[in-house]
Design a protein around this motif. Structure first.
Motif, PDB file in Angstrom:
ATOM      1  N   ARG A  28      83.079  27.017   8.014  1.00  0.00           N
ATOM      2  CA  ARG A  28      82.472  28.346   8.228  1.00  0.00           C
ATOM      3  C   ARG A  28      83.116  29.392   7.331  1.00  0.00           C
ATOM      4  O   ARG A  28      82.435  30.249   6.772  1.00  0.00           O
ATOM      5  CB  ARG A  28      82.582  28.751   9.696  1.00  0.00           C
ATOM      6  N   ARG A  29      84.431  29.331   7.180  1.00  0.00           N
ATOM      7  CA  ARG A  29      85.123  30.294   6.301  1.00  0.00           C
ATOM      8  C   ARG A  29      84.738  30.079   4.839  1.00  0.00           C
ATOM      9  O   ARG A  29      84.596  31.034   4.087  1.00  0.00           O
ATOM     10  CB  ARG A  29      86.633  30.185   6.490  1.00  0.00           C
ATOM     11  N   VAL A  30      84.597  28.815   4.430  1.00  0.00           N
ATOM     12  CA  VAL A  30      84.177  28.518   3.063  1.00  0.00           C
ATOM     13  C   VAL A  30      82.786  29.089   2.807  1.00  0.00           C
ATOM     14  O   VAL A  30      82.528  29.724   1.776  1.00  0.00           O
ATOM     15  CB  VAL A  30      84.206  26.993   2.797  1.00  0.00           C
ATOM     16  N   ILE A  31      81.860  28.882   3.753  1.00  0.00           N
ATOM     17  CA  ILE A  31      80.490  29.385   3.602  1.00  0.00           C
ATOM     18  C   ILE A  31      80.473  30.910   3.585  1.00  0.00           C
ATOM     19  O   ILE A  31      79.770  31.526   2.787  1.00  0.00           O
ATOM     20  CB  ILE A  31      79.582  28.816   4.713  1.00  0.00           C
ATOM     21  N   ASP A  32      81.269  31.546   4.439  1.00  0.00           N
ATOM     22  CA  ASP A  32      81.328  33.016   4.473  1.00  0.00           C
ATOM     23  C   ASP A  32      81.847  33.605   3.167  1.00  0.00           C
ATOM     24  O   ASP A  32      81.461  34.697   2.766  1.00  0.00           O
ATOM     25  CB  ASP A  32      82.200  33.497   5.635  1.00  0.00           C
ATOM     26  N   ASN A  33      82.748  32.875   2.502  1.00  0.00           N
ATOM     27  CA  ASN A  33      83.345  33.372   1.255  1.00  0.00           C
ATOM     28  C   ASN A  33      82.701  32.784   0.012  1.00  0.00           C
ATOM     29  O   ASN A  33      83.252  32.885  -1.080  1.00  0.00           O
ATOM     30  CB  ASN A  33      84.850  33.090   1.257  1.00  0.00           C
ATOM     31  N   LYS A  34      81.543  32.180   0.160  1.00  0.00           N
ATOM     32  CA  LYS A  34      80.847  31.539  -0.953  1.00  0.00           C
ATOM     33  C   LYS A  34      80.620  32.481  -2.129  1.00  0.00           C
ATOM     34  O   LYS A  34      80.882  32.097  -3.275  1.00  0.00           O
ATOM     35  CB  LYS A  34      79.533  30.942  -0.442  1.00  0.00           C
ATOM     36  N   PRO A  35      80.170  33.716  -1.919  1.00  0.00           N
ATOM     37  CA  PRO A  35      79.924  34.595  -3.075  1.00  0.00           C
ATOM     38  C   PRO A  35      81.170  34.905  -3.912  1.00  0.00           C
ATOM     39  O   PRO A  35      81.082  35.022  -5.127  1.00  0.00           O
ATOM     40  CB  PRO A  35      79.374  35.870  -2.444  1.00  0.00           C
ATOM     41  N   ILE A  36      82.330  34.997  -3.287  1.00  0.00           N
ATOM     42  CA  ILE A  36      83.533  35.327  -4.069  1.00  0.00           C
ATOM     43  C   ILE A  36      84.221  34.094  -4.638  1.00  0.00           C
ATOM     44  O   ILE A  36      85.119  34.216  -5.460  1.00  0.00           O
ATOM     45  CB  ILE A  36      84.539  36.176  -3.263  1.00  0.00           C
ATOM     46  N   ASN A  37      83.820  32.898  -4.223  1.00  0.00           N
ATOM     47  CA  ASN A  37      84.401  31.669  -4.758  1.00  0.00           C
ATOM     48  C   ASN A  37      83.625  31.107  -5.944  1.00  0.00           C
ATOM     49  O   ASN A  37      84.103  30.208  -6.621  1.00  0.00           O
ATOM     50  CB  ASN A  37      84.494  30.600  -3.665  1.00  0.00           C
ATOM     51  N   ARG A  38      82.441  31.630  -6.199  1.00  0.00           N
ATOM     52  CA  ARG A  38      81.635  31.155  -7.332  1.00  0.00           C
ATOM     53  C   ARG A  38      82.343  31.496  -8.650  1.00  0.00           C
ATOM     54  O   ARG A  38      82.957  32.548  -8.773  1.00  0.00           O
ATOM     55  CB  ARG A  38      80.268  31.819  -7.340  1.00  0.00           C
TER      56      ARG A  38
ATOM     57  N   ASN B  50      87.162  23.387  16.929  1.00  0.00           N
ATOM     58  CA  ASN B  50      87.391  22.351  15.931  1.00  0.00           C
ATOM     59  C   ASN B  50      87.843  23.023  14.631  1.00  0.00           C
ATOM     60  O   ASN B  50      87.107  23.803  14.048  1.00  0.00           O
ATOM     61  CB  ASN B  50      86.103  21.552  15.714  1.00  0.00           C
ATOM     62  N   PRO B  51      89.069  22.741  14.151  1.00  0.00           N
ATOM     63  CA  PRO B  51      89.551  23.422  12.935  1.00  0.00           C
ATOM     64  C   PRO B  51      88.739  23.084  11.691  1.00  0.00           C
ATOM     65  O   PRO B  51      88.610  23.910  10.793  1.00  0.00           O
ATOM     66  CB  PRO B  51      90.999  22.953  12.803  1.00  0.00           C
ATOM     67  N   ALA B  52      88.151  21.877  11.609  1.00  0.00           N
ATOM     68  CA  ALA B  52      87.337  21.514  10.438  1.00  0.00           C
ATOM     69  C   ALA B  52      86.076  22.356  10.390  1.00  0.00           C
ATOM     70  O   ALA B  52      85.670  22.820   9.319  1.00  0.00           O
ATOM     71  CB  ALA B  52      86.982  20.030  10.485  1.00  0.00           C
ATOM     72  N   VAL B  53      85.453  22.581  11.533  1.00  0.00           N
ATOM     73  CA  VAL B  53      84.246  23.403  11.594  1.00  0.00           C
ATOM     74  C   VAL B  53      84.579  24.836  11.212  1.00  0.00           C
ATOM     75  O   VAL B  53      83.838  25.486  10.475  1.00  0.00           O
ATOM     76  CB  VAL B  53      83.597  23.321  12.999  1.00  0.00           C
ATOM     77  N   GLU B  54      85.706  25.328  11.687  1.00  0.00           N
ATOM     78  CA  GLU B  54      86.118  26.701  11.353  1.00  0.00           C
ATOM     79  C   GLU B  54      86.393  26.838   9.857  1.00  0.00           C
ATOM     80  O   GLU B  54      86.036  27.840   9.232  1.00  0.00           O
ATOM     81  CB  GLU B  54      87.365  27.081  12.159  1.00  0.00           C
ATOM     82  N   LEU B  55      87.010  25.835   9.241  1.00  0.00           N
ATOM     83  CA  LEU B  55      87.271  25.868   7.799  1.00  0.00           C
ATOM     84  C   LEU B  55      85.967  25.932   7.014  1.00  0.00           C
ATOM     85  O   LEU B  55      85.829  26.740   6.095  1.00  0.00           O
ATOM     86  CB  LEU B  55      88.087  24.647   7.379  1.00  0.00           C
TER      87      LEU B  55
END
Length: 155
Positions: A26-36, A19-24
């Protein structure tokens, strides 16, 4: 017509795999520290806030009362788009447009209000008191936190 086939339309069970939405997400959560915002030296953004309080199921007796005879325009402009089949009567509206600035070292935040508009009921209601009370009910939410405080009680 000799043959008739009747079939049921069964939906396939929901799957996360592929599911591409689930993958997106997951990527957002993985990159949470650098997106703050705190990850960057400087951050600047525009912020729009809208606070609206509405009443539903307003009785006919209230709309015809003498106390509200000068405010009949409110009852003529009900909002029916938000909830189908229900009409909402906006009783308070506050909007703010501001610029927000953040600096990491030394840490500092600044907000410059560009535009601010509030409903004004005149001398009958303390507009600043209503605004202060409603703004205490809402709070800023950090979407990067794992836990978000939803309700707060005070003693």
């Amino acid at each position: 017509m000799n043959n008739v086939t009747v079939s049921t339309n069964k939906r396939a069970p929901y799957k996360n795999k592929g599911n591409p939405a689930v993958e997106l997400i997951r990527r957002v959560i993985d990159n949470k520290p650098i997106n703050r915002p705190e990850h960057y030296d400087y951050v600047q953004y525009d912020q729009y806030e809208k606070l609206e309080v509405s009443v539903s199921n307003v009785s006919e007796k209230l709309t015809k009362s003498k106390f509200l005879k000068n405010y009949q325009f409110m009852f003529e402009n009900r909002d029916t788009t938000k909830f189908e089949g229900k009409s909402l009567l906006p009783v308070y509206l506050e909007e703010t447009l501001s610029k927000k600035y953040y600096r990491r070292k030394p840490e500092k935040t600044k907000q410059i209000i560009i535009a601010d508009k509030k409903v004004n009921y005149g001398e009958y209601i303390d507009n600043n008191g209503v605004s202060s009370y409603l703004n205490r009910l809402i709070m800023d939410i950090d979407i990067y936190d794992n836990d978000i405080l939803f309700l707060l009680t005070s003693s």
